[in-house]
Scaffold this motif. Structure first.
Motif, PDB file in Angstrom:
ATOM      1  N   ASN A  63     -80.061  16.902 -71.439  1.00  0.00           N
ATOM      2  CA  ASN A  63     -80.133  17.344 -69.388  1.00  0.00           C
ATOM      3  C   ASN A  63     -81.757  18.774 -69.342  1.00  0.00           C
ATOM      4  OD1 ASN A  63     -78.794  19.422 -69.816  1.00  0.00           O
ATOM      5  ND2 ASN A  63     -77.065  18.795 -69.528  1.00  0.00           N
ATOM      6  N   HIS A  64     -81.942  18.746 -67.742  1.00  0.00           N
ATOM      7  CA  HIS A  64     -82.730  20.147 -67.828  1.00  0.00           C
ATOM      8  C   HIS A  64     -82.064  21.437 -66.758  1.00  0.00           C
ATOM      9  CE1 HIS A  64     -85.826  16.885 -67.370  1.00  0.00           C
ATOM     10  NE2 HIS A  64     -86.154  17.616 -68.170  1.00  0.00           N
ATOM     11  N   SER A  65     -81.170  21.436 -67.960  1.00  0.00           N
ATOM     12  CA  SER A  65     -79.726  22.699 -67.489  1.00  0.00           C
ATOM     13  C   SER A  65     -80.281  23.805 -67.631  1.00  0.00           C
ATOM     14  CB  SER A  65     -78.594  22.449 -68.721  1.00  0.00           C
ATOM     15  OG  SER A  65     -78.757  22.851 -70.040  1.00  0.00           O
ATOM     16  N   PRO A  66     -79.994  25.205 -67.909  1.00  0.00           N
ATOM     17  CA  PRO A  66     -80.370  26.124 -68.424  1.00  0.00           C
ATOM     18  C   PRO A  66     -80.516  26.335 -69.523  1.00  0.00           C
ATOM     19  CG  PRO A  66     -79.112  26.690 -66.575  1.00  0.00           C
ATOM     20  CD  PRO A  66     -79.278  25.427 -66.648  1.00  0.00           C
ATOM     21  N   ALA A  67     -79.815  26.232 -70.921  1.00  0.00           N
ATOM     22  CA  ALA A  67     -79.869  25.932 -71.659  1.00  0.00           C
ATOM     23  C   ALA A  67     -80.797  25.375 -72.516  1.00  0.00           C
ATOM     24  CB  ALA A  67     -78.582  25.730 -72.537  1.00  0.00           C
ATOM     25  N   PHE A  68     -81.283  23.849 -72.005  1.00  0.00           N
ATOM     26  CA  PHE A  68     -82.506  23.071 -72.034  1.00  0.00           C
ATOM     27  C   PHE A  68     -84.111  23.811 -72.157  1.00  0.00           C
ATOM     28  CE2 PHE A  68     -86.286  21.212 -70.378  1.00  0.00           C
ATOM     29  CZ  PHE A  68     -86.668  20.106 -72.130  1.00  0.00           C
ATOM     30  N   TRP A  69     -83.639  24.875 -70.791  1.00  0.00           N
ATOM     31  CA  TRP A  69     -84.681  25.582 -70.602  1.00  0.00           C
ATOM     32  C   TRP A  69     -85.625  26.740 -71.930  1.00  0.00           C
ATOM     33  CZ3 TRP A  69     -88.743  23.218 -68.629  1.00  0.00           C
ATOM     34  CH2 TRP A  69     -88.422  22.125 -68.201  1.00  0.00           C
ATOM     35  N   ALA A  70     -83.520  27.443 -72.143  1.00  0.00           N
ATOM     36  CA  ALA A  70     -84.107  28.827 -73.079  1.00  0.00           C
ATOM     37  C   ALA A  70     -84.184  27.728 -74.411  1.00  0.00           C
ATOM     38  CB  ALA A  70     -82.674  28.782 -73.806  1.00  0.00           C
ATOM     39  N   GLU A  71     -84.141  26.607 -74.847  1.00  0.00           N
ATOM     40  CA  GLU A  71     -84.494  26.177 -75.824  1.00  0.00           C
ATOM     41  C   GLU A  71     -86.423  25.985 -76.061  1.00  0.00           C
ATOM     42  OE1 GLU A  71     -82.956  25.802 -79.236  1.00  0.00           O
ATOM     43  OE2 GLU A  71     -81.059  25.753 -78.243  1.00  0.00           O
ATOM     44  N   VAL A  72     -86.588  25.240 -74.693  1.00  0.00           N
ATOM     45  CA  VAL A  72     -88.054  25.610 -74.683  1.00  0.00           C
ATOM     46  C   VAL A  72     -89.137  26.819 -74.751  1.00  0.00           C
ATOM     47  CG1 VAL A  72     -90.159  24.127 -73.453  1.00  0.00           C
ATOM     48  CG2 VAL A  72     -87.901  22.996 -72.901  1.00  0.00           C
ATOM     49  N   ALA A  73     -88.366  27.671 -74.131  1.00  0.00           N
ATOM     50  CA  ALA A  73     -88.437  28.996 -74.158  1.00  0.00           C
ATOM     51  C   ALA A  73     -89.088  29.439 -76.130  1.00  0.00           C
ATOM     52  CB  ALA A  73     -88.206  30.230 -73.535  1.00  0.00           C
ATOM     53  N   LYS A  74     -88.015  29.020 -76.571  1.00  0.00           N
ATOM     54  CA  LYS A  74     -88.088  29.639 -77.743  1.00  0.00           C
ATOM     55  C   LYS A  74     -89.156  29.081 -78.613  1.00  0.00           C
ATOM     56  CE  LYS A  74     -82.980  29.486 -78.738  1.00  0.00           C
ATOM     57  NZ  LYS A  74     -81.719  28.541 -79.856  1.00  0.00           N
ATOM     58  N   LEU A  75     -89.529  27.969 -77.952  1.00  0.00           N
ATOM     59  CA  LEU A  75     -91.398  27.660 -78.898  1.00  0.00           C
ATOM     60  C   LEU A  75     -92.160  27.988 -78.340  1.00  0.00           C
ATOM     61  CD1 LEU A  75     -89.446  24.253 -80.263  1.00  0.00           C
ATOM     62  CD2 LEU A  75     -90.216  25.933 -81.684  1.00  0.00           C
ATOM     63  N   LEU A  76     -91.847  28.330 -76.820  1.00  0.00           N
ATOM     64  CA  LEU A  76     -93.072  28.198 -75.900  1.00  0.00           C
ATOM     65  C   LEU A  76     -92.236  29.013 -75.107  1.00  0.00           C
ATOM     66  CD1 LEU A  76     -94.611  24.330 -75.848  1.00  0.00           C
ATOM     67  CD2 LEU A  76     -95.746  26.433 -77.197  1.00  0.00           C
ATOM     68  N   PRO A  77     -92.972  30.218 -75.289  1.00  0.00           N
ATOM     69  CA  PRO A  77     -92.323  31.027 -74.487  1.00  0.00           C
ATOM     70  C   PRO A  77     -93.192  31.128 -73.128  1.00  0.00           C
ATOM     71  CG  PRO A  77     -93.090  32.477 -76.679  1.00  0.00           C
ATOM     72  CD  PRO A  77     -93.152  30.708 -76.061  1.00  0.00           C
ATOM     73  N   ASP A  78     -95.144  30.444 -72.851  1.00  0.00           N
ATOM     74  CA  ASP A  78     -95.442  30.491 -71.884  1.00  0.00           C
ATOM     75  C   ASP A  78     -95.296  29.215 -71.511  1.00  0.00           C
ATOM     76  OD1 ASP A  78     -96.404  29.890 -74.226  1.00  0.00           O
ATOM     77  OD2 ASP A  78     -98.753  29.576 -73.217  1.00  0.00           O
ATOM     78  N   TRP A  79     -93.828  28.769 -71.232  1.00  0.00           N
ATOM     79  CA  TRP A  79     -94.136  27.326 -71.401  1.00  0.00           C
ATOM     80  C   TRP A  79     -94.418  26.898 -69.618  1.00  0.00           C
ATOM     81  CZ3 TRP A  79     -90.247  25.669 -67.308  1.00  0.00           C
ATOM     82  CH2 TRP A  79     -89.478  26.111 -67.285  1.00  0.00           C
ATOM     83  N   LYS A  80     -94.118  27.583 -69.094  1.00  0.00           N
ATOM     84  CA  LYS A  80     -94.260  27.263 -67.239  1.00  0.00           C
ATOM     85  C   LYS A  80     -95.895  27.461 -67.193  1.00  0.00           C
ATOM     86  CE  LYS A  80     -90.072  29.418 -65.431  1.00  0.00           C
ATOM     87  NZ  LYS A  80     -89.644  30.604 -64.996  1.00  0.00           N
ATOM     88  N   ALA A  81     -96.439  28.346 -67.980  1.00  0.00           N
ATOM     89  CA  ALA A  81     -98.091  27.945 -67.433  1.00  0.00           C
ATOM     90  C   ALA A  81     -98.277  26.651 -67.588  1.00  0.00           C
ATOM     91  CB  ALA A  81     -99.001  28.995 -67.772  1.00  0.00           C
ATOM     92  N   ARG A  82     -98.224  26.449 -69.288  1.00  0.00           N
ATOM     93  CA  ARG A  82     -98.485  25.514 -69.681  1.00  0.00           C
ATOM     94  C   ARG A  82     -98.443  24.072 -68.514  1.00  0.00           C
ATOM     95  NH1 ARG A  82     -99.264  25.098 -75.740  1.00  0.00           N
ATOM     96  NH2 ARG A  82     -99.527  26.515 -76.445  1.00  0.00           N
ATOM     97  N   ARG A  83     -96.999  24.361 -68.485  1.00  0.00           N
ATOM     98  CA  ARG A  83     -96.245  22.769 -67.014  1.00  0.00           C
ATOM     99  C   ARG A  83     -96.717  22.711 -66.323  1.00  0.00           C
ATOM    100  NH1 ARG A  83     -90.407  23.783 -64.903  1.00  0.00           N
ATOM    101  NH2 ARG A  83     -91.519  25.001 -63.549  1.00  0.00           N
ATOM    102  N   ASN A  84     -97.528  23.604 -65.574  1.00  0.00           N
ATOM    103  CA  ASN A  84     -98.358  24.034 -64.333  1.00  0.00           C
ATOM    104  C   ASN A  84     -98.911  23.193 -64.612  1.00  0.00           C
ATOM    105  OD1 ASN A  84     -96.606  25.450 -62.458  1.00  0.00           O
ATOM    106  ND2 ASN A  84     -96.839  27.470 -62.829  1.00  0.00           N
ATOM    107  N   LEU A  85    -100.417  22.836 -65.877  1.00  0.00           N
ATOM    108  CA  LEU A  85    -101.627  22.593 -66.085  1.00  0.00           C
ATOM    109  C   LEU A  85    -101.214  21.138 -65.625  1.00  0.00           C
ATOM    110  CD1 LEU A  85    -102.592  24.453 -69.390  1.00  0.00           C
ATOM    111  CD2 LEU A  85    -103.686  24.797 -67.447  1.00  0.00           C
ATOM    112  N   LEU A  86     -99.802  19.862 -65.660  1.00  0.00           N
ATOM    113  CA  LEU A  86    -100.049  18.718 -65.463  1.00  0.00           C
ATOM    114  C   LEU A  86    -100.217  19.017 -64.321  1.00  0.00           C
ATOM    115  CD1 LEU A  86     -97.369  19.184 -67.849  1.00  0.00           C
ATOM    116  CD2 LEU A  86     -99.835  17.042 -68.499  1.00  0.00           C
ATOM    117  N   LYS A  87     -99.554  19.760 -62.900  1.00  0.00           N
ATOM    118  CA  LYS A  87     -99.425  19.591 -61.865  1.00  0.00           C
ATOM    119  C   LYS A  87    -100.526  19.121 -60.805  1.00  0.00           C
ATOM    120  CE  LYS A  87     -95.144  21.660 -61.540  1.00  0.00           C
ATOM    121  NZ  LYS A  87     -94.091  22.666 -61.167  1.00  0.00           N
TER     122      LYS A  87
END
Length: 184
Positions: free
Chosen positions: A160-184
């Motif tokens: 799911n998209h729980s806080p634990a999920f986003w923690a896993e994404v952040a481990k590999l991509l600390p800048d994941w929010k900026a990358r995600r914003n490129l898709l908006k």
């Protein structure tokens, strides 16, 4: 007798040109269309001046949404590759991310697929060990593509998209929010 459609009125407020329509709605609504034009609907008894204040107060948001619409239309104007080309591209990208997930996947790479999707960039089917990427993702910036690949792989760890999920994404991509914003 056919119901008569309300006639939009062209107005400008806060530097934003918009179409004002009175409707049977409860709230003032603002929408930036795909072509960047702005539509505002207001309750029947609300004044046009109230709509102007509403638009002016949201001018920064409208301008950002219009900029996103322009970027999207430029990206949409670029031709999409054939599915085989896109599949080779996303498979190569997936091969770079896979080692971080090899343990949880038991050393077996997931099946990678590509298809045209309009509302998602990717889908992870954990039970099938399959990730499907949107063909349209091919025209997005590479940083955003990597984000989607990592995002879908992280679903093998957290469904799911729980806080634990986003923690896993952040481990590999600390800048994941900026990358995600490129898709908006």
């Amino acid at each position: 007798m056919a119901k008569q459609q309300p006639v939009p009125q062209l107005r400008t407020a806060g530097g934003i040109r918009y179409e004002l329509t009175r409707k049977r709605v409860k709230n003032l609504n603002i929408r930036v269309r795909e072509d960047g034009t702005v539509a505002v609907s207001i309750p029947l008894r609300t004044s046009a001046e109230a709509a102007d204040r509403f638009v002016a107060a949201r001018a920064a948001w409208v301008q950002q949404a219009q900029a996103r619409a322009r970027r999207r239309s430029l990206q949409d104007a670029r031709p999409l590759p054939d599915k085989e080309t896109a599949l080779a591209h996303f498979t190569a990208m997936s091969d770079k991310v896979y080692p971080a997930f090899a343990g949880v996947l038991g050393g077996q790479k997931p099946t990678i697929k590509v298809r045209s999707m309009t509302s998602r960039w990717g889908v992870c089917h954990m039970a099938k060990r399959q990730i499907t990427f949107a063909l349209q993702l091919y025209n997005q910036p590479e940083a955003a593509q990597i984000y989607v690949v990592v995002h879908e792989y992280c679903h093998f760890l957290q469904p799911n998209h729980s806080p634990a999920f986003w923690a896993e994404v952040a481990k590999l991509l600390p800048d994941w929010k900026a990358r995600r914003n490129l898709l908006k």
